[in-house]
Design an enzyme around this catalytic site. Structure first.
Site, PDB file in Angstrom:
ATOM      1  N   HIS A  32      -0.983   4.191  10.069  1.00  0.00           N
ATOM      2  CA  HIS A  32      -0.564   2.825  10.388  1.00  0.00           C
ATOM      3  C   HIS A  32       0.563   2.881  11.418  1.00  0.00           C
ATOM      4  CE1 HIS A  32      -2.056   0.979   6.322  1.00  0.00           C
ATOM      5  NE2 HIS A  32      -3.008   1.583   7.003  1.00  0.00           N
ATOM      6  N   CYS A  57       2.010  -2.910   4.603  1.00  0.00           N
ATOM      7  CA  CYS A  57       1.208  -2.732   3.392  1.00  0.00           C
ATOM      8  C   CYS A  57       2.057  -2.042   2.311  1.00  0.00           C
ATOM      9  CB  CYS A  57      -0.010  -1.878   3.723  1.00  0.00           C
ATOM     10  SG  CYS A  57       0.401  -0.151   4.040  1.00  0.00           S
ATOM     11  N   CYS A 109       3.364   1.484   3.539  1.00  0.00           N
ATOM     12  CA  CYS A 109       4.418   1.402   4.555  1.00  0.00           C
ATOM     13  C   CYS A 109       5.692   0.784   3.981  1.00  0.00           C
ATOM     14  CB  CYS A 109       3.931   0.637   5.773  1.00  0.00           C
ATOM     15  SG  CYS A 109       2.638   1.541   6.660  1.00  0.00           S
ATOM     16  N   GLU A 136       3.526   1.445  11.793  1.00  0.00           N
ATOM     17  CA  GLU A 136       4.915   1.646  11.366  1.00  0.00           C
ATOM     18  C   GLU A 136       5.107   3.019  10.713  1.00  0.00           C
ATOM     19  OE1 GLU A 136       2.537  -0.305  10.112  1.00  0.00           O
ATOM     20  OE2 GLU A 136       3.340  -1.611   8.552  1.00  0.00           O
TER      21      GLU A 136
HETATM   22 ZN   LIG Z   1       0.792   0.253   6.311  1.00  0.00          ZN
END
Ligand SMILES: [Zn+2]
Length: 159
Positions: free
Chosen positions: A53, A83, A86, A55
């Site tokens: 992802h 999410c 993260c 980030e």
């Molecule tokens: Zn994420």
């Protein structure tokens, strides 16, 4: 110019890079002392890694560059609400301020699906969360991406 928007615009540039290579368009930048020290976009399909992802990649880069896991003097800008994974990484990295573009009704674990600040006994970072930074642009790039993808698939099925 509004500096929040300035950094979010940089995160959006990353999202556009993702879009160009047919990844879900999400981008992130890490800022320290007014300077972008790491930037990344979603790479899940290219890497075939559920953890790639935007980030997540940006935070890992920042930690490598600074030589420390502790990012307590860093701020993170990300186009979509993080999410669960993260959000966990952001917390463990002790990000100071988090700015996000648009909320994620299906997976947002800061203030949507889960309200991380409301979990009792959890010593949460970031201390400050700012939502809806350039919300329209951050949301539009996602809806356009999925709409175009649906249209392409429809076309494919008819030929
Ligand atoms: Zn994420």
């Amino acid at each position: 110019m509004n500096t929040e928007n300035e950094y979010m615009r940089e995160a959006l540039k990353e999202a556009y890079k993702a879009k160009k290579i047919d990844e879900v368009p999400i981008g992130a930048v890490v800022v320290r002392d007014g300077e972008i020290i790491a930037r990344a976009h979603n790479m899940k399909e290219h890497d075939q890694l559920a953890s790639s992802h935007a980030e997540h990649i940006a935070l890992t880069k920042a930690q490598k560059i600074l030589g420390t896991w502790n990012l307590q003097d860093c701020d993170l800008y990300v186009t979509l609400e993080p999410c669960m994974m993260c959000t966990g990484l952001i917390q463990l990295s002790r990000i100071r301020r988090l700015y996000y573009g648009t909320s994620d009704p299906k997976g947002g674990c800061l203030e949507t699906v889960i309200h991380v600040k409301q979990i009792p006994h959890l010593n949460t970072y970031p201390k400050e969360i700012y939502a809806d930074i350039m919300k329209e642009k951050c949301s539009e790039i996602l809806t356009t991406f999925f709409k175009e993808k649906r249209n392409r698939n429809k076309h494919k099925n008819h030929t």
